[in-house]
Write a protein that holds these residues in place. Structure first.
Motif, mmCIF file in Angstrom:
data_model
loop_
_atom_site.group_PDB
_atom_site.id
_atom_site.type_symbol
_atom_site.label_atom_id
_atom_site.label_comp_id
_atom_site.label_asym_id
_atom_site.label_seq_id
_atom_site.Cartn_x
_atom_site.Cartn_y
_atom_site.Cartn_z
ATOM 1 N N GLY A 47 0.703 -1.043 -0.181
ATOM 2 C CA GLY A 47 0.047 -0.024 -0.178
ATOM 3 C C GLY A 47 0.920 1.278 -0.079
ATOM 4 O O GLY A 47 2.055 1.397 -0.063
ATOM 5 N N PRO A 48 0.021 2.374 0.015
ATOM 6 C CA PRO A 48 0.849 3.581 -0.186
ATOM 7 C C PRO A 48 2.091 3.926 0.993
ATOM 8 O O PRO A 48 2.908 4.666 0.864
ATOM 9 N N GLY A 49 1.863 3.422 2.286
ATOM 10 C CA GLY A 49 2.862 3.870 3.014
ATOM 11 C C GLY A 49 3.822 2.729 3.592
ATOM 12 O O GLY A 49 4.517 2.917 4.562
ATOM 13 N N ILE A 114 -4.676 -9.615 -10.793
ATOM 14 C CA ILE A 114 -3.394 -10.488 -11.149
ATOM 15 C C ILE A 114 -2.300 -10.118 -10.137
ATOM 16 O O ILE A 114 -2.241 -9.332 -9.555
ATOM 17 N N GLY A 115 -1.965 -11.528 -9.800
ATOM 18 C CA GLY A 115 -0.678 -11.297 -8.867
ATOM 19 C C GLY A 115 0.680 -11.840 -9.779
ATOM 20 O O GLY A 115 0.594 -12.489 -10.890
ATOM 21 N N GLY A 116 1.699 -11.545 -9.025
ATOM 22 C CA GLY A 116 2.887 -12.006 -9.805
ATOM 23 C C GLY A 116 4.195 -11.862 -9.273
ATOM 24 O O GLY A 116 4.299 -11.045 -8.000
ATOM 25 N N SER A 117 5.423 -12.385 -9.733
ATOM 26 C CA SER A 117 6.829 -12.465 -9.185
ATOM 27 C C SER A 117 7.545 -11.997 -10.381
ATOM 28 O O SER A 117 7.452 -12.448 -11.300
ATOM 29 N N ASP A 132 7.445 -9.231 -5.486
ATOM 30 C CA ASP A 132 5.795 -9.613 -5.826
ATOM 31 C C ASP A 132 5.125 -8.424 -5.934
ATOM 32 O O ASP A 132 5.443 -7.392 -5.301
ATOM 33 N N TRP A 133 4.017 -8.728 -6.583
ATOM 34 C CA TRP A 133 2.877 -7.888 -6.751
ATOM 35 C C TRP A 133 1.400 -8.323 -6.502
ATOM 36 O O TRP A 133 1.503 -9.599 -7.077
ATOM 37 N N PHE A 134 0.777 -7.718 -5.921
ATOM 38 C CA PHE A 134 -0.782 -8.234 -5.934
ATOM 39 C C PHE A 134 -1.883 -7.085 -5.671
ATOM 40 O O PHE A 134 -1.286 -6.030 -5.308
ATOM 41 N N ASP A 135 -2.963 -7.340 -5.848
ATOM 42 C CA ASP A 135 -4.012 -6.243 -5.587
ATOM 43 C C ASP A 135 -4.306 -6.427 -4.243
ATOM 44 O O ASP A 135 -5.283 -7.069 -3.778
ATOM 45 N N LEU A 136 -3.811 -5.491 -3.347
ATOM 46 C CA LEU A 136 -3.838 -5.461 -1.901
ATOM 47 C C LEU A 136 -5.475 -5.452 -1.420
ATOM 48 O O LEU A 136 -6.235 -5.882 -0.620
#
Length: 183
Positions: A47-49, A114-117, A132-136
């Motif tokens: 997230g942003p912080g 979408i999630g990914g590495s 990694d990224w994912f939609d929190l």
């Protein structure tokens, strides 16, 4: 960034996918730590912080594959597509997050989006870093839905309680203050 033979990177990806399947079946992600260099880093944005960052194979084993995957026993992360850049020695994998619990009307709980590495290869069949990224928002929405339906695992309830406690959780840092930058 060094380049690597495409065949070596393809073999690394296959080793990674095979090890992931074994860990999913066993409900224990910690053996994946052996596929990282001793000084590897693994992080993501929260997230942003806030960012998460583990530094070194031991932290990856204990924090990422132990604490952070705790409560996700039985979940699967099937890779949908893997892209390999042998010139940069990097790999990007796109995956889904699917819970082992079933919805009251049928069908699995699955995180939308979408999630990914993104991996950097370090040679010797080990990653030197992973991001990694994912939609929190979608993850949070699914956990709330599962909580309301009474299908959230006890391990995940403990993780959410830990997050809500206000206590510092190892690996979490104010954005821009992690020991290694995400980029």
């Amino acid at each position: 960034m060094p380049s690597f033979p495409r065949s070596e990177l393809d073999e690394m990806v296959q080793r990674w996918l095979d090890a992931n399947r074994r860990c999913e079946e066993a409900g224990d992600w910690r053996p994946l730590a052996e596929l990282y260099t001793e000084d590897a880093t693994y992080g993501w944005n929260v997230g942003p912080g806030q960012d998460f960052m583990a530094v070194g194979r031991d932290e990856i084993r204990d924090l990422v594959l132990g604490s952070e995957m705790g409560g996700l026993d039985g979940w699967t992360y099937p890779y949908q597509r893997v892209l390999v850049d042998d010139r940069a020695g990097e790999v990007v994998g796109f995956w889904k997050q699917i819970a082992d619990a079933e919805r009251p009307g049928g069908g699995a709980y699955e995180v939308a989006g979408i999630g990914g590495s993104w991996f950097r290869y370090g040679g010797d069949f080990r990653w030197s870093w992973q991001r990694d990224w994912f939609d929190l928002g979608n993850v949070t929405s699914l956990f709330v839905e599962m909580m309301k339906a009474g299908t959230l695992s006890e391990g995940m309830k403990r993780r959410l309680d830990r997050a809500a406690s206000g206590e510092r959780i190892p690996g979490y840092h104010p954005r821009g203050e992690s020991p290694v930058p995400l980029w």
